[in-house]
Motif scaffolding. Structure first.
Motif, PDB file in Angstrom:
ATOM      1  N   GLY A   1       3.784  -8.387 -15.440  1.00  0.00           N
ATOM      2  CA  GLY A   1       4.410  -8.907 -14.310  1.00  0.00           C
ATOM      3  C   GLY A   1       3.726  -9.750 -13.312  1.00  0.00           C
ATOM      4  N   GLY A   2       2.625 -10.079 -13.811  1.00  0.00           N
ATOM      5  CA  GLY A   2       1.838 -11.044 -12.637  1.00  0.00           C
ATOM      6  C   GLY A   2       1.187 -10.307 -11.635  1.00  0.00           C
ATOM      7  N   ARG A   3       1.122  -8.891 -11.819  1.00  0.00           N
ATOM      8  CA  ARG A   3       0.686  -8.089 -10.464  1.00  0.00           C
ATOM      9  C   ARG A   3      -0.629  -7.336 -11.045  1.00  0.00           C
ATOM     10  NH1 ARG A   3       3.818  -6.917  -6.169  1.00  0.00           N
ATOM     11  NH2 ARG A   3       2.549  -4.749  -5.940  1.00  0.00           N
ATOM     12  N   PHE A   4      -1.554  -7.209  -9.683  1.00  0.00           N
ATOM     13  CA  PHE A   4      -2.679  -6.433  -9.919  1.00  0.00           C
ATOM     14  C   PHE A   4      -2.364  -5.067  -9.155  1.00  0.00           C
ATOM     15  CE2 PHE A   4      -6.902  -5.001  -9.119  1.00  0.00           C
ATOM     16  CZ  PHE A   4      -7.523  -5.118 -10.184  1.00  0.00           C
ATOM     17  N   VAL A   5      -2.680  -4.162  -9.559  1.00  0.00           N
ATOM     18  CA  VAL A   5      -2.379  -2.818  -9.311  1.00  0.00           C
ATOM     19  C   VAL A   5      -3.891  -1.936  -9.415  1.00  0.00           C
ATOM     20  CG1 VAL A   5      -1.053  -0.646  -8.948  1.00  0.00           C
ATOM     21  CG2 VAL A   5       0.022  -2.866  -9.526  1.00  0.00           C
ATOM     22  N   VAL A   6      -3.950  -1.367  -8.117  1.00  0.00           N
ATOM     23  CA  VAL A   6      -5.217  -0.444  -8.196  1.00  0.00           C
ATOM     24  C   VAL A   6      -4.635   0.887  -7.986  1.00  0.00           C
ATOM     25  CG1 VAL A   6      -7.293   0.508  -7.030  1.00  0.00           C
ATOM     26  CG2 VAL A   6      -7.021  -2.014  -7.470  1.00  0.00           C
ATOM     27  N   ALA A   7      -4.723   1.901  -8.739  1.00  0.00           N
ATOM     28  CA  ALA A   7      -4.152   3.117  -8.584  1.00  0.00           C
ATOM     29  C   ALA A   7      -5.136   4.331  -8.703  1.00  0.00           C
ATOM     30  CB  ALA A   7      -3.258   3.464  -9.839  1.00  0.00           C
ATOM     31  N   VAL A   8      -5.104   5.188  -7.683  1.00  0.00           N
ATOM     32  CA  VAL A   8      -6.062   6.251  -7.366  1.00  0.00           C
ATOM     33  C   VAL A   8      -5.545   7.493  -7.286  1.00  0.00           C
ATOM     34  CG1 VAL A   8      -8.028   7.085  -6.217  1.00  0.00           C
ATOM     35  CG2 VAL A   8      -7.638   4.474  -6.403  1.00  0.00           C
ATOM     36  N   GLU A   9      -5.926   8.401  -7.941  1.00  0.00           N
ATOM     37  CA  GLU A   9      -5.424   9.746  -7.810  1.00  0.00           C
ATOM     38  C   GLU A   9      -6.765  10.776  -7.318  1.00  0.00           C
ATOM     39  OE1 GLU A   9      -4.138  13.092 -10.724  1.00  0.00           O
ATOM     40  OE2 GLU A   9      -2.268  11.948 -10.354  1.00  0.00           O
ATOM     41  N   LEU A  10      -6.629  11.357  -5.953  1.00  0.00           N
ATOM     42  CA  LEU A  10      -7.575  12.292  -5.761  1.00  0.00           C
ATOM     43  C   LEU A  10      -7.285  13.671  -5.226  1.00  0.00           C
ATOM     44  CD1 LEU A  10      -9.006   9.573  -2.857  1.00  0.00           C
ATOM     45  CD2 LEU A  10     -10.242  10.263  -4.927  1.00  0.00           C
TER      46      LEU A  10
ATOM     47  N   THR B   1      -2.139  10.226  -4.139  1.00  0.00           N
ATOM     48  CA  THR B   1      -1.991   9.103  -4.836  1.00  0.00           C
ATOM     49  C   THR B   1      -1.930   7.892  -4.063  1.00  0.00           C
ATOM     50  OG1 THR B   1      -0.816  10.385  -6.634  1.00  0.00           O
ATOM     51  CG2 THR B   1      -0.821   8.002  -6.904  1.00  0.00           C
ATOM     52  N   ILE B   2      -2.808   6.864  -4.379  1.00  0.00           N
ATOM     53  CA  ILE B   2      -2.988   5.709  -3.554  1.00  0.00           C
ATOM     54  C   ILE B   2      -2.681   4.512  -4.518  1.00  0.00           C
ATOM     55  CG2 ILE B   2      -4.286   4.368  -1.974  1.00  0.00           C
ATOM     56  CD1 ILE B   2      -5.829   6.571  -1.191  1.00  0.00           C
ATOM     57  N   GLU B   3      -1.882   3.635  -4.458  1.00  0.00           N
ATOM     58  CA  GLU B   3      -1.577   2.575  -4.985  1.00  0.00           C
ATOM     59  C   GLU B   3      -1.444   1.059  -4.114  1.00  0.00           C
ATOM     60  OE1 GLU B   3       1.905   2.779  -7.475  1.00  0.00           O
ATOM     61  OE2 GLU B   3       1.171   4.173  -8.695  1.00  0.00           O
ATOM     62  N   VAL B   4      -2.443   0.226  -4.534  1.00  0.00           N
ATOM     63  CA  VAL B   4      -2.441  -1.029  -3.742  1.00  0.00           C
ATOM     64  C   VAL B   4      -2.017  -2.196  -4.754  1.00  0.00           C
ATOM     65  CG1 VAL B   4      -3.948  -2.619  -2.503  1.00  0.00           C
ATOM     66  CG2 VAL B   4      -4.164   0.104  -2.262  1.00  0.00           C
ATOM     67  N   GLY B   5      -1.181  -3.061  -4.494  1.00  0.00           N
ATOM     68  CA  GLY B   5      -0.659  -3.947  -5.476  1.00  0.00           C
ATOM     69  C   GLY B   5      -0.380  -5.165  -5.002  1.00  0.00           C
ATOM     70  N   ASN B   6      -0.538  -6.356  -5.625  1.00  0.00           N
ATOM     71  CA  ASN B   6      -0.219  -7.706  -5.091  1.00  0.00           C
ATOM     72  C   ASN B   6      -0.106  -8.492  -6.267  1.00  0.00           C
ATOM     73  OD1 ASN B   6      -3.323  -7.249  -4.780  1.00  0.00           O
ATOM     74  ND2 ASN B   6      -2.956  -9.511  -5.101  1.00  0.00           N
TER      75      ASN B   6
ATOM     76  N   LEU C   1       0.833  -1.200   0.148  1.00  0.00           N
ATOM     77  CA  LEU C   1       0.064  -0.016  -0.088  1.00  0.00           C
ATOM     78  C   LEU C   1       1.134   1.066  -0.046  1.00  0.00           C
ATOM     79  CD1 LEU C   1      -2.550   1.683   0.277  1.00  0.00           C
ATOM     80  CD2 LEU C   1      -2.582   1.224   2.921  1.00  0.00           C
ATOM     81  N   THR C   2       0.777   2.038  -1.111  1.00  0.00           N
ATOM     82  CA  THR C   2       1.570   3.231  -1.185  1.00  0.00           C
ATOM     83  C   THR C   2       0.655   4.412  -1.228  1.00  0.00           C
ATOM     84  OG1 THR C   2       3.150   2.032  -2.554  1.00  0.00           O
ATOM     85  CG2 THR C   2       3.683   4.537  -2.579  1.00  0.00           C
TER      86      THR C   2
END
Length: 393
Positions: A374-383, A332-337, A322-323
């Motif tokens: 890269g086999g990763r799922f990333v949700v990126a949000v900009e508020l 900016t919020i990024e949640v990746g796994n 969680l970044t």
């Protein structure tokens, strides 16, 4: 409803009947008015021919709504006929013409009514100059004054009718806009509530499912099973509290919501709950942390909650990063796994991503979800965030 309004409504429903009543009334009034004393003590006109001319002229008023121009021509000709017959001025002879001009001015545009009235007045003035050279100035003015008065009354009536129509139209448009706005607000509130319920229930059920699975595998180790059961108890209590808060918001008025709204300050507790449920979460915060508006904070919290729920559901055991990056005017919020090897996540099967996207758009931001490289799922949000205020010393 007064008599005038009833008469107006009757004139729209039965135009021929009301026009006939007006014609009879005007004819009777004209015949009676002919008999009044005239200029210089001269007795009124009691001749039968004069009465017939006025009655015949008034009869043209029966078609003043269906054939207004014919009615105007006949009433004008009747007025000229009376002047030619008697050679004298009598205001009663202009009464049918005045009523006809009143109806004409109330139905047609101002330019048309003014042109018709001017033509009639010019014609009557010429007739008076030719057939009544001995008339006084007041009689010449009176000959066109009564038709002008009738046309003026008709113009005022038309202006009033247009004003009333405009007011009624504005009222109808305002009512329609009010209903549309009310429906729009209800729809938005329903969507917001559905997103809240989805986020709360999905998050806590996913955490409970993960903890139940953990407890089943550690039944032979009582201390770990007890820890998993304690986590399940905490998650269930949190779910009950949030659902109770949502129900309270449904029952409360819009200006008196019950219960605190979660925000960025509650993210640490959310991450701790995810860690307690067995999810490996690493948090990175960059930039100067500062508060945002309530809608932005709620959107950020719900996005993180939904992303962690999806990670626990679709990629159990995989670490989550969680970044949160605070910039000058954006968060900016990024949640990746990493996506679990058992199968790649399907992003279009539920309401999670759709709900997150709606929340973010409502708060003025945008959301991107990528399950490719890269086999990763990333949700990126900009508020959006309020920019720093620069103050001079």
């Amino acid at each position: 409803m007064d008599v005038v309004e009833r008469w107006v409504q009757l004139s729209y429903r039965r135009p021929v009947l009301t026009a006939g009543v007006v014609a009879v009334f005007v004819g009777a009034c004209g015949v009676i008015a002919l008999r009044f004393e005239q200029r210089g003590g001269r007795p009124g006109d009691t001749s039968t021919i004069a009465a017939l001319i006025v009655v015949s002229t008034a009869a043209a008023l029966t078609v003043k709504r269906t054939h207004p121009w014919w009615a105007l021509a006949i009433t004008t000709a009747g007025t000229v006929a009376y002047i030619a017959y008697s050679g004298q001025f009598n205001a009663a002879a202009t009464l049918p013409l005045s009523v006809c001009l009143c109806t004409l001015a109330s139905r047609f545009e101002a330019r048309t009514a003014i042109a018709a009235t001017a033509a009639v007045c010019v014609g009557l003035t010429c007739v008076a100059a030719i057939l009544g050279p001995q008339w006084l100035l007041v009689e010449r003015v009176g000959l066109i004054g009564w038709p002008l008065l009738g046309a003026s009354i008709g113009g005022v009536t038309r202006a009033r009718n247009r004003y009333v129509t405009a007011v009624e139209t504005r009222a109808q448009v305002s009512a329609a806009l009010y209903e549309y706005e009310a429906e729009r607000r209800v729809t938005e509130e329903r969507l917001r509530i559905s997103r809240d319920i989805h986020d709360v229930v999905a998050h806590h059920l996913a955490a409970l499912n993960l903890q139940i699975g953990t407890a089943r595998h550690v039944l032979d180790r009582p201390e770990l099973a007890a820890q998993a059961l304690a986590g399940m108890h905490e998650n269930s209590e949190a779910a009950l509290r949030e659902i109770k808060g949502l129900v309270g918001m449904l029952r409360a008025a819009d200006d008196d919501p019950r219960g605190p709204v979660p925000g960025l300050g509650d993210v640490d507790a959310l991450v701790d709950a995810a860690l307690a449920s067995g999810l490996d979460v690493r948090t990175i915060v960059a930039g100067s942390v500062r508060p945002a508006t309530p809608d932005v904070e709620l959107a950020a919290y719900r996005v993180i909650q939904e992303a962690l729920t999806n990670a626990a559901k679709h990629a159990p055991g995989e670490p989550v990063t969680l970044t949160m990056t605070y910039r000058l005017s954006t968060l900016t919020i990024e949640v990746g796994n990493r996506i679990a090897a058992a199968g790649r996540r399907k992003t279009g099967g539920g309401f999670g991503l759709a709900g997150m996207s709606e929340r973010v758009r409502a708060a003025g931001g945008h959301l991107d979800a990528d399950d490719g490289s890269g086999g990763r799922f990333v949700v990126a949000v900009e508020l959006p965030l309020a920019a720093y205020e620069v103050r001079s010393r």
